[in-house]
Design a protein around this motif. Structure first.
Motif, mmCIF file in Angstrom:
data_model
loop_
_atom_site.group_PDB
_atom_site.id
_atom_site.type_symbol
_atom_site.label_atom_id
_atom_site.label_comp_id
_atom_site.label_asym_id
_atom_site.label_seq_id
_atom_site.Cartn_x
_atom_site.Cartn_y
_atom_site.Cartn_z
ATOM 1 N N GLN A 472 64.903 -1.521 -62.154
ATOM 2 C CA GLN A 472 63.971 -1.823 -63.233
ATOM 3 C C GLN A 472 62.606 -2.191 -62.656
ATOM 4 N N PRO A 473 61.499 -1.803 -63.317
ATOM 5 C CA PRO A 473 60.163 -2.136 -62.798
ATOM 6 C C PRO A 473 59.981 -3.628 -62.563
ATOM 7 N N LEU A 476 61.300 -4.637 -59.145
ATOM 8 C CA LEU A 476 60.922 -3.822 -57.992
ATOM 9 C C LEU A 476 60.216 -4.628 -56.899
ATOM 10 N N CYS A 494 62.837 4.656 -60.918
ATOM 11 C CA CYS A 494 62.286 3.462 -61.560
ATOM 12 C C CYS A 494 61.704 3.914 -62.898
ATOM 13 N N VAL A 524 59.263 7.981 -60.066
ATOM 14 C CA VAL A 524 58.625 6.673 -60.272
ATOM 15 C C VAL A 524 57.378 6.840 -61.137
#
Length: 768
Positions: A472-473, A476, A494, A524
């Motif tokens: 999950q962002p 990160l 992501c 991403v």
């Protein structure tokens, strides 16, 4: 069934060796030996599935060993290839400086796989008894399994659904047997609806006999007949040795003596079940009916082109809403335990597993892979298909492209109600889909158990299990702060539903490149991306999806020899490069040699100064003739004020003769260009159009007019196009009257046309 993930791993290893054995000549002998041993392992795995010795503890241990060994083999070969790439321009002596150590690794891996082969041989030898032909699973004396309880409890909810099905059962032809399928997602309530219908008093007046037959996955033809016969004859011991034809004839005799008969087939998995049951209706002049429940839409449509598809309950229909009677809750407690067991969550997942186990192995992998997206995420279907291909989940088949095979698998998941359609495109194709929460939970759990993909925590990344990472962002930064180094990771994801990319520090972004040197898939788009020296060394990349302030692709992209899909979202105010779906590009990149290398591209988006591109700058639009498979072309003019009138070349229709869908944005072509557009023989979908007729567009299905404020009308000849099914006008008010005339003309010819007008202007938004 043999483990789908294990088969997938071994098949991918075989493919990897086959594709690269010629590229590394100095190691050819070692790789060919490894290929031979891996092929033996694949043959033993096929035997494991065929003879069914995959449930023992010994087999589970072997699966773990196969996982680890195959992963190590992949790592060794991929490192081998990186070394070859880095030294391909050097002389032979320099190029093979590190070959001995790699050769030793390959030899050791071959020995390990050979050891696994020997263990599988031994396991097969010790399980010879399981190779015997399975006997028919007959019921015990006087006993026939009927599945879920049929006691006449009060079933709340689904009233509207049940009444619709009952209406179809009661009405209809009296000259033939009608089949009414009820289809829906696992856990949606098919059993509840079926019981409600079976116990409804209205049917007792309409049907002389109402028979309930639980089918299930393992039910054989003879079992089905015995379960039907049990309704007409309490003691069926005399029939246990009868063949299927004798049983069908006996049941037909009982049905013939009475009136209308309704047979309820609950939980059907195979279309042959329908054929079996139809045999019992020797007399078809009484209006007999078959009702069946299934989770497979394809199977349901096989039985009836118009099945009854269950919908999710509305808030006012929730089964326990407003229930205060203690007896109601006691009944719920009893039935929940009866149908789902003591541990409801685990039992629900087992319920989903029945659908999963029934999938072909290759489709199993594609289904589990859907769990890489976050819960509740609207998955773009084209992205899912491209990821399946990049991950090696789609195996080549003769006469079909990888995309066609992937679309077939996706359709299979749709038909089985394992994915939900969220949005459709203007041409009717599916745009986005989603997993139901229960199915999503199953995919996450099953995929994690099989090491298919993981969500990493702060612990060390295990090289045996962590091959694909989903993060999950919000987590990160914490993850990257641990400075991970994991050369075994092949995919990094992501995802985020937010439109604006998340900012990370340049050092954090670079850490992603440095941590995973053998990465194949990088998605991403949710992050603001920058390029780095380490990114340029990711030679194995097959799939790249990134966002950032990009003006052009770095020259190093030419080193990504495995690249299949490039998605580049740019946030610059005056972009010179835009890449969507399979490819796209700016007009400056549309040189002949560039497009010749991308001759199989299907979707192309070109953005920039259209006057220059259409004016044949360095060949410009004329270079599109290199794209022999182009289906969707988008031309976007990003010049705010147009001083020069744009013109399409006379040969435009020949340059893009395969295009099915054309999108024109801010081009402001003159009306005279309509004739050139009308010559596009393959065009099916038009986003912005000026004129059309049956001669120009014989296969046109959708017509969308957006902000054509100077368009006075559309030609009435559109009504003569049989394939035209839908028209939509957005801010094109002058043409509303003529569009209604087209609709009325088609209606008079008994052809339907869906017409949407925005803004509605005193008319409903959708008129038929």
């Amino acid at each position: 069934m043999a483990d789908a993930v294990v088969n997938f791993l071994v098949e991918n290893l075989l493919q990897l060796i086959k594709e690269n054995v010629k590229l590394i000549g100095d190691a050819k002998g070692e790789l060919e030996n490894l290929l031979k041993i891996a092929q033996q392992l694949k043959a033993f795995l096929d035997d494991a599935e065929k003879y069914g010795y995959t449930n023992s503890e010994q087999w589970k241990v072997l699966v773990m060993e196969i996982h680890k060994t195959v992963h190590r083999a992949e790592d060794a070969i991929d490192k081998f290839l990186v070394q070859a790439k880095l030294h391909q321009d050097k002389n032979r002596i320099e190029r093979i400086f590190d070959w001995p150590s790699h050769l030793i690794k390959v030899r050791n891996l071959a020995a390990e796989i050979k050891g696994i082969n020997d263990q599988v041989k031994e396991l097969r030898k010790n399980n010879q008894a399981l190779q015997a032909t399975p006997v028919l699973d007959l019921p015990k004396k006087g006993e026939v399994t009927q599945g879920p309880s049929l006691e006449n409890d009060a079933v709340v909810g689904f009233d509207d659904e049940a009444n619709k099905v009952i209406k179809r059962l009661v009405e209809g032809s009296m000259e033939s047997v009608d089949i009414i399928p009820v289809v829906g997602t696992p856990g949606l309530g098919k059993t509840t609806v079926a019981r409600k219908i079976y116990n409804d008093s209205k049917l007792t007046y309409e049907f002389y006999s109402i028979v309930w037959v639980y089918v299930g996955q393992e039910c054989k033809e003879k079992d089905i007949y015995l379960r039907i016969l049990k309704f007409f004859k309490k003691n069926i011991e005399d029939h246990l040795n009868d063949d299927v034809d004798t049983l069908a004839k006996a049941i037909g005799g009982y049905i013939k003596k009475g009136g209308r008969c309704l047979i309820v087939l609950h939980d059907v998995w195979e279309d042959k079940v329908i054929d079996h049951v139809m045999k019992v209706f020797a007399e078809n002049k009484k209006g007999h009916r078959i009702m069946m429940t299934t989770r497979d839409l394809r199977l349901a449509k096989f039985a009836n082109p118009e099945p009854h598809e269950l919908k999710f309950l509305k808030t006012e229909e929730r089964a326990l809403r407003g229930r205060s009677d203690k007896k109601d809750w006691e009944r719920v407690d009893k039935n929940v335990v009866q149908h789902f067991g003591e541990h409801t969550e685990d039992s629900c997942l087992k319920f989903v597993k029945r659908s999963y186990d029934h999938l072909p192995q290759e489709v199993q992998m594609c289904f589990l892979y859907c769990g890489v997206f976050p819960r509740g995420f609207d998955i773009p279907c084209w992205k899912l298909i491209r990821l399946w291909i990049a991950e090696g989940l789609i195996k080549p088949q003769p006469e079909f492209t990888l995309e066609e095979i992937a679309e077939f698998y996706f359709t299979d998941l749709l038909n089985r109600n394992l994915v939900i359609i969220m949005q459709k495109r203007s041409d009717g194709q599916i745009k986005t889909c989603r997993l139901h929460d229960m199915l999503y939970q199953f995919c996450k759990k099953e995929a994690s158990n099989k090491w298919l993909f993981q969500e990493p925590d702060q612990s060390k990344l295990d090289p045996d299990t962590c091959r694909r990472l989903c993060i999950q962002p919000s987590n990160l930064s914490d993850f990257l702060s641990t400075t991970p180094v994991a050369e075994h990771v092949r995919s990094f994801y992501c995802f985020s539903s937010k439109q604006k990319p998340i900012d990370l520090s340049p050092n954090e972004i670079k850490l992603i490149h440095k941590a995973f040197p053998l990465m194949r898939v990088l998605d991403v788009e949710s992050l603001k991306f920058i390029f780095s020296k380490d990114f340029n060394q990711l030679f194995h990349l097959r799939y790249i999806a990134i966002s950032g302030d990009f003006k052009a692709l770095p020259p190093t992209f030419g080193k990504f020899w495995n690249l299949q899909t490039l998605i580049l979202n740019t946030s610059t105010l005056e972009p010179t490069l835009e890449v969507k779906a399979d490819n796209g590009t700016c007009y400056k990149s549309c040189e002949k040699d560039v497009l010749a290398k991308a001759c199989n591209v299907k979707k192309l988006s070109i953005r920039g100064q259209m006057a220059v591109f259409l004016g044949a700058y360095k060949g410009g639009i004329n270079n599109l003739e290199e794209l022999h498979c182009l289906e969707h072309l988008k031309l976007l003019n990003d010049v705010l004020f147009i001083n020069k009138t744009l013109h399409l070349p006379l040969a435009f229709s020949k340059l893009v003769r395969t295009v099915k869908k054309l999108t024109l944005t801010n081009t402001r072509f003159a009306w005279s260009e309509a004739d050139k557009l009308g010559m596009l023989e393959s065009l099916e979908v038009r986003i912005r159009i000026l004129e059309a007729s049956v001669i120009n567009f014989p296969v046109l299905r959708q017509l969308v007019l957006i902000s054509c404020d100077k368009l006075d009308d559309v030609p009435l000849e559109l009504a003569d196009i049989p394939s035209l099914q839908e028209m939509r006008l957005d801010n094109t008010s002058k043409a509303v009257k003529s569009t209604k005339n087209v609709r009325d003309s088609k209606t008079s010819k008994s052809m339907k046309l869906k017409l949407s007008i925005f803004p509605p202007e005193n008319e409903s938004k959708v008129a038929q």
